[in-house]
Motif scaffolding. Structure first.
Motif, short mmCIF file in Angstrom:
data_model
loop_
_atom_site.label_atom_id
_atom_site.label_comp_id
_atom_site.label_asym_id
_atom_site.label_seq_id
_atom_site.Cartn_x
_atom_site.Cartn_y
_atom_site.Cartn_z
N ALA A 166 0.83 -1.20 0.00
CA ALA A 166 0.00 0.00 0.00
C ALA A 166 0.86 1.25 0.00
CB ALA A 166 -0.93 -0.01 1.21
N ALA A 167 1.92 1.24 0.80
CA ALA A 167 2.82 2.40 0.85
C ALA A 167 3.54 2.62 -0.48
CB ALA A 167 3.84 2.22 1.97
N PHE A 222 4.47 4.04 8.39
CA PHE A 222 4.23 4.66 7.07
C PHE A 222 3.38 5.92 7.21
CE2 PHE A 222 4.69 0.04 6.36
CZ PHE A 222 5.79 0.05 5.52
N LEU A 223 2.45 5.92 8.16
CA LEU A 223 1.65 7.12 8.42
C LEU A 223 2.56 8.24 8.92
CD1 LEU A 223 -1.38 5.43 10.23
CD2 LEU A 223 -1.41 6.44 7.94
N ASP A 224 3.46 7.91 9.84
CA ASP A 224 4.37 8.91 10.39
C ASP A 224 5.29 9.49 9.32
OD1 ASP A 224 3.24 8.41 12.85
OD2 ASP A 224 4.85 7.08 13.52
N ALA A 225 5.65 8.65 8.33
CA ALA A 225 6.55 9.09 7.26
C ALA A 225 5.81 9.77 6.11
CB ALA A 225 7.34 7.90 6.73
N LEU A 228 -4.79 7.67 6.29
CA LEU A 228 -5.95 6.90 6.72
C LEU A 228 -7.19 7.27 5.93
CD1 LEU A 228 -5.49 6.99 10.60
CD2 LEU A 228 -4.92 5.14 9.03
N LEU A 229 -8.05 6.26 5.74
CA LEU A 229 -9.34 6.44 5.08
C LEU A 229 -10.45 5.96 6.02
CD1 LEU A 229 -8.40 4.86 1.62
CD2 LEU A 229 -8.33 7.29 2.21
N PHE A 230 -11.58 6.59 5.96
CA PHE A 230 -12.80 6.14 6.65
C PHE A 230 -12.61 5.96 8.16
CE2 PHE A 230 -12.45 3.61 2.56
CZ PHE A 230 -13.11 4.55 1.78
#
Length: 227
Positions: free
Chosen positions: A165-166, A182-185, A190-192
């Motif tokens: 995904a990333a 991966f969110l931090d980078a 995020l979705l929903f």
């Protein structure tokens, strides 16, 4: 009299030393855990325990399969999901969010789904260890509902799904701990979030308490206290 007092002082010191040594934890603890969680979060949680108990040796076995504690000789398992073996005891440690996420590049190319139902038109990355691989649950106004999803990649590891995904292949649905780096980078978003319907319980699983040594009880209590 002085000699007698000195003997009592030495006895008190010796008794205190014996009690201290008896209270020190020592020996090996064999723990099994999921590969992704065990190699990241769990090792950080175990570090202060080992620092405080240097005579305890921890052997960590990482596997995404549910191995048999007794047959494989493990003292403790850290697992996601409900307990399946009724001969074991499970102590809940926490609830982990299950999140949908995608790379910004993927969303720029394929569009941003405004609602979960739009996932039917997207390439969804599937985790084969989930109970319902191609049915993702979401929270509606009145009840939980499923969205049928499909895609050209599936894996038995949430970390593999998060990595793909990333890299922009599609939309993944994984435990939050897997997506967090991966969110931090900035490589995933995020979705929903408002429609998240599923959490995954994290448990310490072990044989009945009569089989537990002091060191195993202590590490279970330590993990529970971290959350």
């Amino acid at each position: 009299m002085i000699g007698v007092c000195h003997c009592f002082e030495q006895f008190d010191e010796l008794e205190g030393l014996v009690q201290q040594r008896q209270s020190e934890l020592a020996g090996r603890i064999r723990i099994t855990a999921p590969t992704g969680y065990g190699s990241s979060q769990l090792v950080h949680l175990l570090k202060p325990f080992q620092t405080a108990n240097p005579k305890v040796s921890i052997e960590l076995h990482l596997s995404d399969a549910h191995v048999s504690l007794i047959e494989e000789g493990h003292d403790l398992a850290v697992r996601f999901g409900a307990l399946k073996d009724s001969s074991l005891v499970a102590r809940k440690l926490m609830d982990m969010r299950i999140v949908c996420c995608a790379a910004p590049e993927y969303l720029e190319t394929h569009g941003h789904p405004n609602e979960p139902a739009a996932l039917t038109t997207h390439n969804c990355l599937l985790q084969t260890t989930s109970s319902h691989i191609d049915q993702w649950e979401f929270l509606g106004p009145q009840k939980i509902y499923n969205v049928a999803v499909s895609g050209n990649f599936r894996a038995n590891s949430p970390r593999a799904v998060a990595n793909m995904a990333a890299d922009g292949l599609g939309i993944g649905r994984v435990p939050l701990y897997t997506a967090q780096p991966f969110l931090d980078a900035g490589r995933l978003q995020l979705l929903f979030e408002a429609e998240e319907a599923k959490v995954l319980g994290l448990y310490a699983v072990y044989p009945p308490s009569r089989h537990l040594t002091a060191r195993i009880r202590a590490v279970i209590d330590h993990l529970a206290a971290q959350f």
